[in-house]
Structures are given as C-alpha cells and as structure tokens.
Design an enzyme around this catalytic site. Structure first.
Site, PDB file in Angstrom:
ATOM      1  N   LYS A  34       0.837  -1.202   0.000  1.00 44.69           N
ATOM      2  CA  LYS A  34       0.000   0.000   0.000  1.00 44.69           C
ATOM      3  C   LYS A  34       0.873   1.254   0.000  1.00 44.69           C
ATOM      4  O   LYS A  34       1.953   1.239   0.580  1.00 44.69           O
ATOM      5  CB  LYS A  34      -0.855   0.043   1.277  1.00 44.69           C
ATOM      6  CG  LYS A  34      -1.970  -0.967   1.350  1.00 44.69           C
ATOM      7  CD  LYS A  34      -2.720  -0.823   2.671  1.00 44.69           C
ATOM      8  CE  LYS A  34      -3.835  -1.853   2.817  1.00 44.69           C
ATOM      9  NZ  LYS A  34      -4.946  -1.675   1.867  1.00 44.69           N
ATOM     10  N   ARG A  77     -10.221 -11.582   2.620  1.00 43.56           N
ATOM     11  CA  ARG A  77     -11.078 -12.658   2.113  1.00 43.56           C
ATOM     12  C   ARG A  77     -10.364 -14.004   2.119  1.00 43.56           C
ATOM     13  O   ARG A  77     -11.001 -15.049   2.185  1.00 43.56           O
ATOM     14  CB  ARG A  77     -11.619 -12.287   0.724  1.00 43.56           C
ATOM     15  CG  ARG A  77     -10.577 -12.145  -0.333  1.00 43.56           C
ATOM     16  CD  ARG A  77     -11.087 -11.371  -1.542  1.00 43.56           C
ATOM     17  NE  ARG A  77     -11.066  -9.931  -1.305  1.00 43.56           N
ATOM     18  CZ  ARG A  77     -11.443  -9.019  -2.191  1.00 43.56           C
ATOM     19  NH1 ARG A  77     -11.898  -9.377  -3.384  1.00 43.56           N
ATOM     20  NH2 ARG A  77     -11.390  -7.736  -1.901  1.00 43.56           N
TER      21      ARG A  77
HETATM   22  N1  BES Z   1      -7.964  -3.705   4.810  1.00 45.66           N
HETATM   23  C1  BES Z   1      -8.199  -3.302   3.474  1.00 45.66           C
HETATM   24  C2  BES Z   1      -9.513  -2.535   3.298  1.00 45.66           C
HETATM   25  C3  BES Z   1      -9.613  -1.223   3.997  1.00 45.66           C
HETATM   26  C4  BES Z   1      -9.385  -0.053   3.311  1.00 45.66           C
HETATM   27  C5  BES Z   1     -10.027  -1.146   5.307  1.00 45.66           C
HETATM   28  C6  BES Z   1      -9.520   1.167   3.937  1.00 45.66           C
HETATM   29  C7  BES Z   1     -10.164   0.061   5.936  1.00 45.66           C
HETATM   30  C8  BES Z   1      -9.922   1.226   5.254  1.00 45.66           C
HETATM   31  C9  BES Z   1      -8.251  -4.508   2.574  1.00 45.66           C
HETATM   32  O1  BES Z   1      -7.455  -5.583   2.949  1.00 45.66           O
HETATM   33  C10 BES Z   1      -7.792  -4.066   1.242  1.00 45.66           C
HETATM   34  O2  BES Z   1      -6.639  -3.746   1.110  1.00 45.66           O
HETATM   35  N2  BES Z   1      -8.690  -4.027   0.278  1.00 45.66           N
HETATM   36  C11 BES Z   1      -8.382  -3.614  -1.035  1.00 45.66           C
HETATM   37  C12 BES Z   1      -8.986  -4.641  -1.954  1.00 45.66           C
HETATM   38  C13 BES Z   1      -8.492  -4.531  -3.370  1.00 45.66           C
HETATM   39  C14 BES Z   1      -7.058  -4.962  -3.455  1.00 45.66           C
HETATM   40  C15 BES Z   1      -9.370  -5.410  -4.205  1.00 45.66           C
HETATM   41  C16 BES Z   1      -9.021  -2.247  -1.257  1.00 45.66           C
HETATM   42  O3  BES Z   1     -10.081  -1.978  -0.726  1.00 45.66           O
HETATM   43  O4  BES Z   1      -8.401  -1.443  -1.947  1.00 45.66           O
HETATM   44 MN    MN Z   2      -5.470  -5.408   2.216  1.00 46.10          MN
END
Ligand code: BES
Ligand code: MN
Ligand code: ZN
Length: 508
Positions: free
Chosen positions: A282, A356
């Site tokens: 990230k 997931r």
């Molecule tokens: N933990 C994150 C989602 C998240 C984002 C929680 C902002 C709280 C605040 C999750 O694991 C994630 O990274 N999701 C990605 C999914 C994508 C790679 C399909 C996302 O939401 O960008």
């Molecule tokens: Mn994630």
C-alpha cells in the site's frame, strides 16, 4: 473514569458540580423552574437570550449557585420527538450524552447529575433507556491515551454521574445500568485493541489477551496455532501470514446456552493485525490506519464477553483468524495459488485482498465444525464500501433475506447502522480464475469491488444462512459523533448482541 450511581431523591436534594436538563424542542420552562430556577433564578431569561430552544444537537451551559457553591446548569437539546428516522430518537439522546461528556471534560466536572428523561418519549422502557445511558456515558468517556506521558493531556480524573429515576422503577433502571456497563466494558476492550499500535498487538498477543478475558467470563477458549492451521488445510490463513515473522493463529471462543440442544450462531471477524498490502504494498497514507484491520476480530471476540453475562438461549461461537500481512522474501506472490479448508483453490491476484483469504478458511471451518443456524462475519474488507456508503453505514450482504432483515432490525435498535447491497450472481464471473476455482479480486470491468468481495466470501459459507458486514468505513475514524473521538468505534458489538439475544427459529 466515570462512575455511575442511581438515586431516587429529588434532583435539588443532590449536591453536584453540574445539573443537567434534557430539553425537547420548544420545551416547557415551567417543568424546569423548580430546579433550574433554584440554582439560577433568572435562568429562563438567560436560556432565551442565548437562543437555546432545545433543538437536536444544541447545548447551553449557565452558572448557578447551590448552597453557596458555584455549579453549572447544562441544557441539552433533544429536538422534536419522536424523531422521523427509525431509531432516530434514541440516537439524538445518545449524542446529547456525548455532548454532556465533552462539556464535563472541558469544564472538569467531578460530578454531574440528571433525571432520566421520560422513556415513553423515546418509545423505550426504563430498562432500555438506562442501558443506553450507561453504555453511552462510558463510550463517550473512552480515551486511548496510555502512550501520552503529559498528564495534562490525559483524562484520568474520576467523574461521578448521579442518575435519578422514579422510585418504582429503581430495580429496572439499575438492571439497565448494569447491562449498559457490560457493553461499555466490551466496547472499551475492542476499541483499545484496535487503537493499540500494531507492533504491540501481533496475532499471538491479541489471541492471548482475548482468551484471558474470555476465561474471566467463564467462556470456553481455543487457539489454533500455526501447526494446526497447516494440518487443517487452512491455506488462506497460512498464505497471508507467510511473509511475517509473526505466526498466524485462530482464536475460537464458545458460549454454551443452559438450554439443551440450543442452536448455534457463529460470529467471524477479520483479524489482520497489520495490513501492509503484502508484496502489492500500500502507499504510505493508506497503510497508516491498517492497525485497525483487526476490528472485526476485536468486535466478535469482545462481544462474547457481553454474551457470557447476558446468557442468551442460543450457543454462540466467535472465530477470529489472526494474521499479519507483510511483504518479505517469503511472502506470497501475485499469481500464487492457495488451497483453503473446504478444498477450493484461490489464485492470489493481489496480495492486498488478504481479508477474504483468511475469512475463506474461517467461514468454511465455522460452517463445517459448528453447523450454525446463522453465521455473521464482520470485516474491514474493502475501501470501496466507504465510497458507496460513507462513514455512517456498514455494507450488508446476504443470501438469506430473513437473516438480513433481522440484522437490519438490530441495527436500527442499536444505532450500529447497516445498509444492504446486492449479492447478485451476475457478478460471479468477475471472480472466476483461469487457473484456480476463484481469484481474490474481481475483474475491473465489473466494478463493484465490495460486491465481488462479498461474493468471494459466499463461496465458503456452504448452505449456512449468512450475513457479511463490510465495516471498513465504520470501524474507525468516524467524524462528528459526539460520543466518539478519533480512533476505533467498536461498531457491531451492540448489533451482534441484540441479534443473539432476540434469536428465534426462522419462519421461512
Ligand atoms: N484492509 C483493506 C480494506 C480497507 C481499506 C479497510 C480502507 C479500511 C480502510 C483490505 O485488505 C484491502 O486492502 N482491500 C483492497 C482490496 C483490493 C485490493 C481489491 C481495497 O479496498 O483497496
Ligand atoms: Mn489489504
Ligand atoms: Zn485488509
């Protein structure tokens, strides 16, 4: 620290730093005069001059004198009752309690007192109103300040909240206040876990703390360690944690109802103690809040402590897969394939869609081992849910309308708000993999990444009636609610408990 005590004497016979009055819109001054006028004779004129009319969200503080001592008069607006929105009236009251705590902190009250408002106005019982009152006075008083050494910036003085109720409701109100305290303790526990710096709370530490607390309440606890996770074929949990120096585990906490042959409800929570994104790392700004990626786990684990005290007629089991998602030489790579507990294979397209992967194992395991009549998962799953619903609603997905309706009812009663989104099979092609059964992100052309994430989870629930709550935008950092501060919210504890306490067999 706030200490709540219940009294049945007249408010004017109580000695306190502050006297609090809940006022509906265009309230009747005559009803306040005996008390407010006694503390500050020209109070009516002052209230009018300052423009306080009892509007929802408003407050006014005046100075008065009680037996020669300076005191405050605090007026809190409740607006028009009943509120138009379902569940809105009690929410206005909760926010008034939040404003009260902020005023108490700002003016450093060491005590305040009020009479409970008439519960009929809020369409509640005295017991329920008392429960909400103690929960939200405590909830608003929560501060995560254990790492602040400057004592002037912390809130560790004790505050006495003296609450008045009619004598003939004393027992009922006391019971409600006690119940409210169960929720408050669980909220504090879950929020503290979420707010804790990530290196202070790796999987093993969270597991140990959760188990220690659960044991205090007499619950049955299990920790599946890395060896058992591998042996059970939980390749999702193993895979996500492969890049971390910390080992994964799964915490399982069980409540057994006194009733024989009671059905079981399973609560599953995403427990990523820190989500860097893995090799699909990230950007720094998005990573900053990722210590909260275990909010779902924190909430289902803390909820068990409430359930242990309220003793519903159903069995409840909480399962929290705990991992840390790190990049490293041993981390899973985009293109890797993982095999999960139910035998399905997953192509990992993006290592940042890790929630997931661990939920796949946890949901399949819960369905298989506990044969629950219903299964609810809470997960900070997708950033996209915040785009769709904003910060005041969690996304609800379900293949079972009756269960979905019940969760929505509990949501309205408790203020843990949810909004249902489609779990439509038309989106399934988005997650079919060319080389494995499914892939862990949906094809871009389908958009709807919160929906495709939910459909992915559905692959692992079997026939179990199931609700998925995507809490990514409600678990922390929710603005403008007086009873919250920056940081974790504890979203879901009250909703899940309400659902479990009301349980009855499905009609359909
Ligand atoms: N933990 C994150 C989602 C998240 C984002 C929680 C902002 C709280 C605040 C999750 O694991 C994630 O990274 N999701 C990605 C999914 C994508 C790679 C399909 C996302 O939401 O960008
Ligand atoms: Mn994630
Ligand atoms: Zn995550």
């Amino acid at each position: 620290m706030i200490q709540i005590s219940l009294v049945t004497n007249d408010i004017i016979d109580r000695s306190s730093d502050a006297y609090v009055f809940f006022c509906r819109h265009d309230f009747d001054f005559a009803r306040l005069s005996a008390t407010a006028g006694h503390l500050y004779a020209p109070y009516e004129q002052a209230v009018k001059e300052r423009g306080f009319t009892g509007k929802a969200g408003s407050s006014l503080i005046l100075n008065g004198v009680y037996k020669g001592k300076a005191v405050y008069l605090v007026f809190l607006g409740l607006g028009d009752m009943p509120h138009k929105k379902p569940g809105g009236s009690i929410e206005v009251y909760r926010r008034a309690l939040g404003r009260l705590i902020r005023l108490a902190e700002g003016h450093k009250f060491s005590s305040f007192t009020f009479d409970l408002p008439d519960p009929a106005v809020l369409n509640l019982s005295y017991r329920h109103l008392a429960e909400e009152t103690s929960t939200f006075l405590h909830k608003a008083s929560y501060h995560f300040d254990q790492f602040i050494t400057n004592k002037e910036r912390t809130y560790h003085w004790s505050m006495n909240a003296v609450i008045g109720a009619p004598k003939n409701y004393e027992a009922e109100v006391q019971e409600g206040l006690n119940r409210g305290l169960c929720f408050a303790d669980a909220l504090t526990l879950a929020r503290t876990w979420c707010d804790m710096p990530p290196s202070h709370l790796p999987p093993a530490t969270l597991a140990k703390e959760a188990v220690a607390k659960a044991k205090e309440y007499g619950l049955t606890t299990t920790i599946l360690d890395k060896k058992q996770i591998d042996k059970l074929g939980m390749g999702g949990i193993e895979g996500v944690c492969r890049g971390s120096v910390n080992e994964p585990c799964m915490v399982i906490i069980e409540y057994k109802a006194a009733k024989k042959d009671a059905p079981t409800i399973a609560l599953v929570g995403k427990g990523v103690t820190f989500d860097t994104g893995g090799l699909c790392i990230k950007p720094a700004a998005s990573m900053l809040t990722m210590k909260d990626d275990m909010a779902g786990a924190a909430v289902v684990l803390a909820t068990m402590n409430v359930i242990a005290q309220l003793k519903p007629d159903v069995n409840v089991v909480a399962l929290a897969p705990l991992v840390e998602n790190m990049p490293s030489g041993s981390a899973i790579k985009p293109g890797d394939v993982l095999k999960t507990y139910n035998g399905k294979t997953i192509e990992v397209i993006d290592t940042d869609a890790e929630g997931r992967l661990i939920l796949a194992d946890a949901l399949a395991y819960a369905a298989d081992v506990y044969k629950p009549v219903a299964m609810i998962d809470l997960a900070t799953l997708t950033g996209a849910i915040g785009v769709a619903l904003g910060v005041y609603y969690a996304g609800l997905f379900s293949q079972h309308d009756e269960l979905a309706e019940r969760v929505i009812d509990s949501s309205i009663r408790t203020g843990d708000q949810v909004w249902r989104l489609p779990l439509d099979d038309d989106y399934i092609p988005a997650i079919i993999s060319d080389i494995a059964d499914v892939k862990n992100i949906g094809d871009r052309k389908y958009l709807g990444s919160s929906i495709t994430a939910a459909l992915f989870l559905k692959e692992f629930t079997g026939e179990t009636p199931w609700v998925h709550l995507d809490i990514a935008s409600v678990a922390f950092g929710v603005p403008d609610l007086s009873y919250l501060r920056s940081g974790a919210t504890g979203f879901g504890i009250r909703l899940l408990t309400d659902l479990v306490m009301q349980w009855k067999p499905f009609k359909g």
